[in-house]
Scaffold this active site. Structure first.
Site, PDB file in Angstrom:
ATOM      1  N   CYS A  66      35.731  43.522   4.494  1.00 48.48           N
ATOM      2  CA  CYS A  66      34.734  44.247   3.700  1.00 48.48           C
ATOM      3  C   CYS A  66      33.847  45.159   4.535  1.00 48.48           C
ATOM      4  O   CYS A  66      32.937  45.786   4.010  1.00 48.48           O
ATOM      5  CB  CYS A  66      33.856  43.255   2.923  1.00 48.48           C
ATOM      6  SG  CYS A  66      32.795  42.278   3.995  1.00 48.48           S
ATOM      7  N   HIS A  78      28.429  34.869   6.840  1.00 50.04           N
ATOM      8  CA  HIS A  78      29.208  35.846   6.088  1.00 50.04           C
ATOM      9  C   HIS A  78      30.519  35.227   5.629  1.00 50.04           C
ATOM     10  O   HIS A  78      30.949  35.401   4.484  1.00 50.04           O
ATOM     11  CB  HIS A  78      29.484  37.089   6.936  1.00 50.04           C
ATOM     12  CG  HIS A  78      30.398  38.077   6.266  1.00 50.04           C
ATOM     13  ND1 HIS A  78      29.995  38.857   5.194  1.00 50.04           N
ATOM     14  CD2 HIS A  78      31.691  38.396   6.483  1.00 50.04           C
ATOM     15  CE1 HIS A  78      30.996  39.624   4.803  1.00 50.04           C
ATOM     16  NE2 HIS A  78      32.047  39.362   5.560  1.00 50.04           N
ATOM     17  N   CYS A 183      53.526  43.837  75.284  1.00 54.42           N
ATOM     18  CA  CYS A 183      53.364  42.803  74.263  1.00 54.42           C
ATOM     19  C   CYS A 183      53.270  43.419  72.866  1.00 54.42           C
ATOM     20  O   CYS A 183      53.624  42.776  71.876  1.00 54.42           O
ATOM     21  CB  CYS A 183      52.147  41.918  74.543  1.00 54.42           C
ATOM     22  SG  CYS A 183      50.589  42.806  74.641  1.00 54.42           S
ATOM     23  N   HIS A 474      45.647  41.724  73.854  1.00 53.78           N
ATOM     24  CA  HIS A 474      46.950  41.072  73.908  1.00 53.78           C
ATOM     25  C   HIS A 474      47.432  40.761  72.506  1.00 53.78           C
ATOM     26  O   HIS A 474      46.656  40.316  71.656  1.00 53.78           O
ATOM     27  CB  HIS A 474      46.828  39.775  74.722  1.00 53.78           C
ATOM     28  CG  HIS A 474      48.144  39.105  74.940  1.00 53.78           C
ATOM     29  ND1 HIS A 474      49.221  39.748  75.513  1.00 53.78           N
ATOM     30  CD2 HIS A 474      48.571  37.857  74.640  1.00 53.78           C
ATOM     31  CE1 HIS A 474      50.242  38.920  75.569  1.00 53.78           C
ATOM     32  NE2 HIS A 474      49.881  37.759  75.045  1.00 53.78           N
TER      33      HIS A 474
END
Lengths: 543, 115
Positions: A66, A78, A183, A474
């Protein structure tokens, strides 16, 4: 992926009775914004008020039947007054609400209506949302390519079970001698040795170095050298290996980096992949490259730039071999110094990988000096940029940017900040489909690129860590093999507890798609200790 | 003496405290209407959203909601529950600079529309 939540009884009843008619009527009243939000507005709701108390300050809900408006305190009323008026829509957010369940409810049909309104309102050909479900064929091709790198073939290679051996270690674990500040190279090589599809490619003889044209004409071939390297490491010999040939070969390719100075591991990684790509079989001009480097590591990034005025979105796609992430520090990016962050100061905030990924995919407001020319508005506008991942690679390399540059002072600094990272990673929230869906309120809608059959779950298999300063430091790699972590410090390999790995300062993280990782580990048969030497007392290398 | 009919099974319509038509709109309501009509309210809301996201408030609320949902169990929590639990915490934790900025904007709006 998620599954659509089941509708509550009241929503189901509503749908039975009214079908989509209520949604369709509502569509005209939905107002969308360029930022992806949607709300319900018509002349009645311009200044929405609760029909019971006239209030306007609480959440307001519009009855789907509504159209009367109630605030959160009076929705139940409601519903009691009007039988069957149980489903409403949150005006501010365009979200369905069931009054009797007092909870938000979800309906893909409703989300579709909202998304269609977005698509109608956003400028055409430039909304960042593509509903087409194309591109199935390329997906299949990619899956086949991945299967070729399947481990089944490697099973043939696995052999040599010495029944006398008491202890055994995974195949492919071998120290690498440091040849003079190398490394950075050793650490990356250890990770590459155990990237499942990359490893399989070299071990299953797909790289047939005997027919390599370059080698036959006495030229250097990086791919052949890598093949030789793999064979050596997986041979079963545990004495530390010196990858001199590989180093020399790489120097030829990256002449600018050829020196005995400390290099950056990430730079080496990119350079090696580039070398493989260059050396590999020339792929067709269009489409994806099929060199092993691309097949294993390449993915695709999506970049969206959205005009803040009209919502027009310009989308571009770029390939990537790895993703470089800024550390999330918990500081708010606001330029206004007065705006303090809610989060505590730097001292207590812990950076996490997920935090970094969140930062990477966060919408970023482009500064006023970077105004984007909007095709739709035909002028420069303030805009927002957002990155996301369109396609994940088989192996995901995440690089943490641990350096700060100060151009004014002309110096760079390393960021030592600890970053927590998970061993299992689900990349779903960072996919384009998730990010774009999030922009529109996580609606249940088929967005483009909802790849339901590709996995987003990854397992970590290697961590390259760095200690020290930018100039002198390293690199050490931790490998995760068969539920055990191994520390690879040049020539020295030791088994370590996972706490050690978690506490380390990660620099590069290597994740493999879960299925590939588990298959790879199944086939890593233990290799007995060579009677000649104890692997934990390697021949001293020149480190 | 005649029994009341209970033909309609519904509660009586609530009493409205004051007659709506005769009620004078409060100052707050007038300001609200003016702000909506001029579009300023929408702009301020966008600004507030932006600031609250920037300073991490929204993420904070999200994690509070998650924690609450985990504690109660995913199927035992409604949006209404979350709103009730979060609202006081949310209101209390809005950073002062954000409040100050919004107030300043409202003040300048009022100054510009002063009749």
């Amino acid at each position: 992926m998620y599954t659509n939540p089941k509708p509550c009884k009241h929503l189901a009843d509503y749908k039975l009775r009214h079908g989509l008619s209520g949604y369709n009527l509502l569509q005209e009243q939905i107002r969308t914004t360029p930022s992806g939000k949607s709300s319900v507005k018509n002349h009645q709701t311009e200044i929405p008020r609760c029909c019971f108390c006239n209030g306007y300050q609480k959440r307001l809900y519009l009855c789907l039947i509504c159209s009367s408006i109630s605030c959160s305190s009076h929705t139940l009323l409601h519903s009691q007054c009007e039988n069957g008026h149980d489903i409403a829509v949150d005006i501010e957010r365009s979200e369905l609400y069931c009054v009797l369940c007092c909870d938000q409810v979800y309906d893909p049909d409703f989300d579709k209506i909202v998304m269609l309104k977005h698509l109608m309102d956003l400028p055409r050909s430039g909304n960042g949302v593509d509903v087409s479900a194309g591109r199935r064929s390329s997906k299949r091709r990619r899956l086949c390519s991945a299967l070729e790198l399947d481990l089944k073939k490697t099973k043939q290679l696995v052999s040599m079970r010495d029944l006398r051996a008491k202890s055994c270690y995974p195949l492919g674990l071998r120290g690498l001698n440091n040849l003079g500040s190398t490394c950075f190279m050793n650490s990356v090589l250890q990770a590459l040795l155990h990237a499942p599809p990359f490893r399989n490619y070299f071990l299953t003889g797909q790289r047939n170095h005997e027919v390599c044209r370059k080698r036959s004409s006495d030229r250097l071939c990086l791919l052949c050298d890598i093949y030789v390297f793999f064979s050596a490491v997986f041979s079963g010999d545990r004495t530390p290996y010196s990858p001199a040939q590989l180093l020399y070969s790489w120097w030829q390719h990256s002449a600018n980096l050829a020196s005995y100075e400390q290099q950056d591991a990430h730079e080496f990684f990119i350079s090696v992949l580039d070398g493989i790509h260059e050396n590999g079989v020339k792929a067709r001009n269009t489409g994806e490259c099929h060199c092993v480097a691309h097949r294993v590591f390449s993915g695709q990034l999506r970049s969206d730039v959205t005009c803040m005025s009209c919502g027009y979105t310009s989308t571009t796609y770029d390939p990537f071999m790895d993703i470089s992430l800024n550390l999330d520090t918990g500081n708010c990016p606001s330029t206004d110094l007065a705006n303090k962050s809610l989060k505590p100061s730097d001292n207590t905030y812990v950076s996490t990988l997920l935090g970094c990924l969140d930062l990477f995919t966060k919408p970023e407001k482009l500064g006023s000096d970077q105004k984007f020319f909007c095709e739709n508005c035909q002028e420069r506008q303030d805009s927002v940029k957002q990155m996301s991942i369109k396609r994940l690679p088989l192996v995901l390399c995440l690089h943490i940017k641990r350096f700060e540059h100060f151009p004014v002072r002309r110096m760079s600094r390393k960021i030592d900040r600890y970053m927590q990272f998970p061993f299992c990673l689900d990349m779903n929230p960072y996919l384009s489909s998730s990010v774009v869906r999030n922009r529109f309120g996580n609606r249940m809608f088929a967005f483009e690129g909802d790849e339901l059959d590709t996995s987003t779950e990854f397992e970590i298999f290697a961590v390259v860590t760095h200690s020290g300063t930018l100039d002198s430091g390293h690199y050490v790699t931790y490998l995760h093999l068969k539920d055990q972590w191994y520390k690879c410090d040049d020539a020295w390999i030791t088994a370590v507890e996972e706490e050690v790995v978690r506490a380390s300062q990660c620099y590069m993280l290597f994740y493999a798609q879960k299925m590939l990782y588990y298959k790879a580990n199944e086939d890593l048969v233990c290799q007995p200790v060579s009677p000649r030497a104890d692997p934990f007392l390697p021949i001293a290398g020149c480190c | 003496m005649s029994a009341k009919r209970s033909s309609i099974n519904r509660p009586p319509t609530p009493d409205v405290d004051r007659d709506r038509e005769n009620q004078e709109p409060t100052l707050q309501e007038i300001i609200n209407i003016k702000m909506i009509e001029s579009g300023e309210k929408e702009r301020l809301k966008e600004l507030l959203r932006e600031r609250l996201i920037e300073c991490g408030w929204r993420d904070e609320m999200k994690s509070l909601c998650r924690a609450y949902t985990r504690k109660k169990g995913r199927n035992n929590v409604t949006v209404d529950d979350l709103v009730h639990v979060i609202t006081p915490k949310g209101r209390a934790s809005v950073p002062d600079p954000v409040k100050a900025e919004l107030l300043q904007r409202i003040r300048s709006f009022l100054a510009s529309t002063a009749t």
